[in-house]
Enzyme design. Structure first.
Site, PDB file in Angstrom:
ATOM      1  N   SER A  37     -10.122  -9.186  14.484  1.00 11.43           N
ATOM      2  CA  SER A  37     -10.945  -7.718  14.892  1.00 11.43           C
ATOM      3  C   SER A  37     -11.293  -7.247  13.153  1.00 11.43           C
ATOM      4  O   SER A  37     -12.161  -6.450  13.317  1.00 11.43           O
ATOM      5  CB  SER A  37      -9.634  -6.807  15.196  1.00 11.43           C
ATOM      6  OG  SER A  37      -8.588  -6.584  14.308  1.00 11.43           O
ATOM      7  N   ASN A  38     -10.709  -7.841  12.260  1.00 14.66           N
ATOM      8  CA  ASN A  38     -11.123  -7.265  10.884  1.00 14.66           C
ATOM      9  C   ASN A  38     -11.295  -8.566   9.949  1.00 14.66           C
ATOM     10  O   ASN A  38     -10.832  -8.446   8.726  1.00 14.66           O
ATOM     11  CB  ASN A  38      -9.981  -6.381  10.248  1.00 14.66           C
ATOM     12  CG  ASN A  38     -10.398  -5.644   9.223  1.00 14.66           C
ATOM     13  OD1 ASN A  38     -11.691  -5.644   8.876  1.00 14.66           O
ATOM     14  ND2 ASN A  38      -9.576  -5.256   8.462  1.00 14.66           N
ATOM     15  N   LYS A  58       3.951   2.299   8.597  1.00 16.21           N
ATOM     16  CA  LYS A  58       4.469   1.620   7.969  1.00 16.21           C
ATOM     17  C   LYS A  58       5.788   2.118   7.514  1.00 16.21           C
ATOM     18  O   LYS A  58       6.760   1.346   7.479  1.00 16.21           O
ATOM     19  CB  LYS A  58       3.860   1.649   6.370  1.00 16.21           C
ATOM     20  CG  LYS A  58       2.553   1.011   6.464  1.00 16.21           C
ATOM     21  CD  LYS A  58       2.511  -0.481   6.800  1.00 16.21           C
ATOM     22  CE  LYS A  58       1.374  -1.254   6.915  1.00 16.21           C
ATOM     23  NZ  LYS A  58       1.473  -2.500   7.454  1.00 16.21           N
ATOM     24  N   ARG A  92      -4.093   4.859 -10.037  1.00 13.53           N
ATOM     25  CA  ARG A  92      -3.430   4.046  -9.166  1.00 13.53           C
ATOM     26  C   ARG A  92      -2.813   2.645  -9.803  1.00 13.53           C
ATOM     27  O   ARG A  92      -3.339   2.347 -11.058  1.00 13.53           O
ATOM     28  CB  ARG A  92      -4.283   3.598  -8.056  1.00 13.53           C
ATOM     29  CG  ARG A  92      -4.641   4.621  -7.037  1.00 13.53           C
ATOM     30  CD  ARG A  92      -3.866   5.076  -6.057  1.00 13.53           C
ATOM     31  NE  ARG A  92      -4.094   6.239  -5.384  1.00 13.53           N
ATOM     32  CZ  ARG A  92      -4.454   7.519  -5.530  1.00 13.53           C
ATOM     33  NH1 ARG A  92      -3.781   8.048  -6.927  1.00 13.53           N
ATOM     34  NH2 ARG A  92      -4.748   8.138  -4.609  1.00 13.53           N
ATOM     35  N   ASP A 116      -4.174 -11.687  20.434  1.00 14.14           N
ATOM     36  CA  ASP A 116      -3.936 -10.251  20.182  1.00 14.14           C
ATOM     37  C   ASP A 116      -2.607 -10.015  20.361  1.00 14.14           C
ATOM     38  O   ASP A 116      -2.068 -10.234  21.457  1.00 14.14           O
ATOM     39  CB  ASP A 116      -4.888  -9.604  21.154  1.00 14.14           C
ATOM     40  CG  ASP A 116      -4.940  -8.121  21.036  1.00 14.14           C
ATOM     41  OD1 ASP A 116      -5.472  -7.341  21.630  1.00 14.14           O
ATOM     42  OD2 ASP A 116      -3.780  -7.831  20.340  1.00 14.14           O
ATOM     43  N   ALA A 152      -0.473  -8.663  10.171  1.00 13.61           N
ATOM     44  CA  ALA A 152      -1.224  -8.122  11.049  1.00 13.61           C
ATOM     45  C   ALA A 152      -1.177  -6.750  11.492  1.00 13.61           C
ATOM     46  O   ALA A 152      -0.154  -6.298  11.898  1.00 13.61           O
ATOM     47  CB  ALA A 152      -1.422  -8.939  12.515  1.00 13.61           C
ATOM     48  N   ASN A 211     -12.233   1.527   0.170  1.00 16.27           N
ATOM     49  CA  ASN A 211     -11.555   1.256  -1.093  1.00 16.27           C
ATOM     50  C   ASN A 211     -12.391   1.365  -2.191  1.00 16.27           C
ATOM     51  O   ASN A 211     -13.436   0.642  -2.036  1.00 16.27           O
ATOM     52  CB  ASN A 211     -10.458   0.169  -0.875  1.00 16.27           C
ATOM     53  CG  ASN A 211      -9.342   0.271   0.267  1.00 16.27           C
ATOM     54  OD1 ASN A 211      -9.235  -0.622   0.874  1.00 16.27           O
ATOM     55  ND2 ASN A 211      -8.632   1.341   0.241  1.00 16.27           N
ATOM     56  N   LEU A 212     -11.647   1.758  -3.461  1.00 17.07           N
ATOM     57  CA  LEU A 212     -12.824   1.856  -4.600  1.00 17.07           C
ATOM     58  C   LEU A 212     -13.442   0.623  -4.964  1.00 17.07           C
ATOM     59  O   LEU A 212     -14.374   0.640  -5.354  1.00 17.07           O
ATOM     60  CB  LEU A 212     -11.755   2.234  -5.765  1.00 17.07           C
ATOM     61  CG  LEU A 212     -12.236   2.264  -7.285  1.00 17.07           C
ATOM     62  CD1 LEU A 212     -13.527   3.290  -7.142  1.00 17.07           C
ATOM     63  CD2 LEU A 212     -11.428   2.905  -8.257  1.00 17.07           C
ATOM     64  N   TYR A 218      -1.387   6.123   9.713  1.00 18.65           N
ATOM     65  CA  TYR A 218      -1.241   4.588   9.082  1.00 18.65           C
ATOM     66  C   TYR A 218      -0.051   4.506   8.209  1.00 18.65           C
ATOM     67  O   TYR A 218       0.648   3.715   8.400  1.00 18.65           O
ATOM     68  CB  TYR A 218      -2.431   4.295   8.229  1.00 18.65           C
ATOM     69  CG  TYR A 218      -2.356   3.129   7.532  1.00 18.65           C
ATOM     70  CD1 TYR A 218      -2.032   3.484   6.034  1.00 18.65           C
ATOM     71  CD2 TYR A 218      -2.109   1.767   7.737  1.00 18.65           C
ATOM     72  CE1 TYR A 218      -1.438   2.582   5.064  1.00 18.65           C
ATOM     73  CE2 TYR A 218      -2.036   0.942   6.937  1.00 18.65           C
ATOM     74  CZ  TYR A 218      -1.546   1.040   5.670  1.00 18.65           C
ATOM     75  OH  TYR A 218      -1.152   0.092   4.816  1.00 18.65           O
ATOM     76  N   SER A 254       3.832  -0.621   2.267  1.00 16.55           N
ATOM     77  CA  SER A 254       2.638   0.058   1.343  1.00 16.55           C
ATOM     78  C   SER A 254       3.254   1.076   0.797  1.00 16.55           C
ATOM     79  O   SER A 254       4.450   1.813   0.958  1.00 16.55           O
ATOM     80  CB  SER A 254       1.479   0.462   2.243  1.00 16.55           C
ATOM     81  OG  SER A 254       0.810   1.385   1.438  1.00 16.55           O
TER      82      SER A 254
HETATM   83  C1  WQD Z   1      -8.248   4.487  -4.963  1.00 15.17           C
HETATM   84  C2  WQD Z   1      -8.630   5.751  -5.728  1.00 15.17           C
HETATM   85  C3  WQD Z   1      -9.747   7.580  -4.436  1.00 15.17           C
HETATM   86  C4  WQD Z   1     -13.274   5.131  -3.140  1.00 15.17           C
HETATM   87  C5  WQD Z   1      -5.406   3.162   0.110  1.00 15.17           C
HETATM   88  C6  WQD Z   1      -4.305   3.327   1.209  1.00 15.17           C
HETATM   89  C7  WQD Z   1      -3.342   2.443   0.872  1.00 15.17           C
HETATM   90  C8  WQD Z   1      -3.604   0.983   0.664  1.00 15.17           C
HETATM   91  C9  WQD Z   1      -4.526   0.992  -0.298  1.00 15.17           C
HETATM   92  C10 WQD Z   1      -3.321  -0.236   2.825  1.00 15.17           C
HETATM   93  C11 WQD Z   1      -8.562   7.121  -5.189  1.00 15.17           C
HETATM   94  C12 WQD Z   1     -10.943   6.702  -5.406  1.00 15.17           C
HETATM   95  C13 WQD Z   1     -11.891   5.487  -3.774  1.00 15.17           C
HETATM   96  C14 WQD Z   1     -14.376   5.622  -3.325  1.00 15.17           C
HETATM   97  C15 WQD Z   1     -13.242   6.783  -5.176  1.00 15.17           C
HETATM   98  N1  WQD Z   1      -4.263   0.550   1.841  1.00 15.17           N
HETATM   99  N2  WQD Z   1     -12.028   6.372  -4.833  1.00 15.17           N
HETATM  100  N3  WQD Z   1     -14.360   6.474  -4.538  1.00 15.17           N
HETATM  101  O1  WQD Z   1      -6.491   5.612  -1.388  1.00 15.17           O
HETATM  102  O2  WQD Z   1      -5.092   4.569  -3.468  1.00 15.17           O
HETATM  103  O3  WQD Z   1      -4.784   3.685  -1.143  1.00 15.17           O
HETATM  104  O4  WQD Z   1      -5.838   1.847   0.057  1.00 15.17           O
HETATM  105  O5  WQD Z   1      -2.046  -0.304   2.486  1.00 15.17           O
HETATM  106  O6  WQD Z   1      -2.412   2.386   2.053  1.00 15.17           O
HETATM  107  O7  WQD Z   1      -4.060   4.537   1.261  1.00 15.17           O
HETATM  108  O8  WQD Z   1      -7.065   3.241  -2.356  1.00 15.17           O
HETATM  109  O9  WQD Z   1      -9.221   2.367  -3.121  1.00 15.17           O
HETATM  110  O10 WQD Z   1      -9.187   4.015  -1.086  1.00 15.17           O
HETATM  111  O11 WQD Z   1      -8.793   4.796  -3.541  1.00 15.17           O
HETATM  112  O12 WQD Z   1     -13.320   7.767  -6.133  1.00 15.17           O
HETATM  113  O13 WQD Z   1     -15.534   5.363  -2.973  1.00 15.17           O
HETATM  114  O14 WQD Z   1     -10.152   5.430  -5.785  1.00 15.17           O
HETATM  115  O15 WQD Z   1     -10.014   8.683  -4.582  1.00 15.17           O
HETATM  116  O16 WQD Z   1      -8.273   7.863  -6.063  1.00 15.17           O
HETATM  117  P1  WQD Z   1      -5.657   4.359  -1.981  1.00 15.17           P
HETATM  118  P2  WQD Z   1      -8.518   3.613  -2.312  1.00 15.17           P
END
Ligand code: WQD
Length: 339
Positions: free
Chosen positions: A35-36, A155, A233, A59, A83, A201-202, A151, A126
């Site tokens: 699925s992903n 966890k 982070r 599944d 998963a 994610n960033l 989510y 997490s």
């Molecule tokens: C990191 C920083 C955003 C995107 C999430 C889940 C966590 C884990 C990891 C699964 C934040 C900033 C992001 C963008 C930005 N996933 N950002 N512009 O939110 O710390 O964690 O992913 O387990 O459970 O919550 O990670 O990469 O989304 O964000 O400025 O386009 O980057 O605001 O400060 P996050 P992230």
């Protein structure tokens, strides 16, 4: 060598962990519902290790299929359970999808492990369970707070289900690994992160912007109480993270665990701001990144980074790769996939 089941083994962290398990000589069976992820990831794993893991598309929400799988593979010695659905924003819109997929499937797997003479179980958790911790760096004793999303709640609930089960099933040993922010890719660029659609994610958003797939990166807020105003982070290289899974599994297989249920934070112990990540990317890639500061993103915490003492001392594991290594490998992967 022991047979290990990796659920979600074609995903980002799962595939990197399969590689490290194979490097250690384990026989790996992957369950993934695709699925992903995609079956092409199997080729990437094989290209790195020269060994193709057994793969069963399945599944885990289908209880009878899970039972049949474990009846067939009744020589499984350990399970690493990745998963799950993991998009924070989607979980807010579709909570029942998350509770069914992340909790229901966990119960089905644990019910099968209960039937085995002994089983070692590694759970993908997490740092999100901590929410905004009161103290930094964050230790495993930090209070688990009210989850910010369904989510994150799955966890927390998942950890409680495992803890309660281990209390009454002496043959089951488990470790929950609380990841901070996994980034980067295997140095071979044969496997990496494959976000579907617009990345949440960033780091994948950064690399997709640099390759021209996205017009610009929106930096969600620079008015936080941090040195440069952007959120902090703990960005951990996915290969370091994968290696921690093998070490944690070996702790259980070798009966070195101190309790039947343990938790470990997996991070570098160092916090990096959004702008520091952008600058690290620009430095290692030589690309000027097009970004714009915009408003804060709902639900973001200000700062989170790990106290790594317990994993360092108890697992004898610590990160070796740096943020620069992660940016370099993420960029190499993006160029390979989209270039
Ligand atoms: C990191 C920083 C955003 C995107 C999430 C889940 C966590 C884990 C990891 C699964 C934040 C900033 C992001 C963008 C930005 N996933 N950002 N512009 O939110 O710390 O964690 O992913 O387990 O459970 O919550 O990670 O990469 O989304 O964000 O400025 O386009 O980057 O605001 O400060 P996050 P992230």
């Amino acid at each position: 060598m022991d047979k290990i089941l990796v659920t979600g083994g074609l995903g980002f962290i799962g595939s990197h962990t399969v590689v490290e398990l194979q490097n250690e000589g384990y026989e790996v069976v992957i369950i993934d519902d695709l699925s992903n992820s995609s079956e092409k990831v199997l080729e990437g794993i094989t290209a790195i290790t020269g060994k193709t893991p057994i793969f069963e598309k399945l599944d885990l929400k289908e209880k009878s299929k899970v039972e049949a799988f474990f009846a067939k593979h009744n020589d499984i010695k350990g399970v690493i359970h990745f998963a799950a659905s993991k998009a924070v924003g989607e979980s807010v819109k579709e909570p029942l999808l998350y509770y069914e997929n992340n909790i229901g499937t966990l119960v089905y797997i644990l019910k099968e492990l209960k039937k085995l003479p002994e089983a070692s179980f590694i759970f993908s958790s997490s740092c999100t369970v901590y929410g905004q911790a009161d103290e930094l760096p964050i230790t495993e004793n930090a209070p688990v707070k009210q989850a910010e999303s369904p989510y994150g709640n799955t966890k927390q609930i998942g950890e409680e289900i495992i803890r309660d089960t281990c209390k009454v099933v002496p043959s089951l040993k488990a470790i929950a690994l609380r990841y901070f922010n996994p980034v980067g890719a295997h140095e071979s660029a044969e496997i990496g992160e494959l976000p579907i659609g617009v990345p949440q994610n960033l780091v994948p958003f950064i690399t997709q912007t640099a390759i021209g797939l996205r017009e610009k990166l929106s930096v969600f807020g620079d008015d936080y109480p941090t040195p440069d105003g952007t959120c902090i982070r703990d960005y951990i290289h996915v290969v370091d993270l994968a290696k921690a899974h093998v070490v944690a599994l070996q702790r259980l297989l070798g009966n070195k665990n101190k309790a039947n249920y343990e938790t470990f934070n997996l991070g570098t112990g160092k916090g990096s701001s959004v702008l520091e990540v952008v600058k690290a990317f620009e430095k290692v890639s030589g690309e000027k990144l097009n970004y714009q500061i915009v408003g804060r993103r709902e639900g973001d915490i200000i700062s989170a980074y790990a106290d790594t003492t317990k994993a360092n001392d108890e697992l004898g594991w610590k990160t070796k790769l740096t943020l620069d290594d992660a940016m370099r490998s993420a960029w190499k992967w993006e160029q390979k996939v989209r270039g």
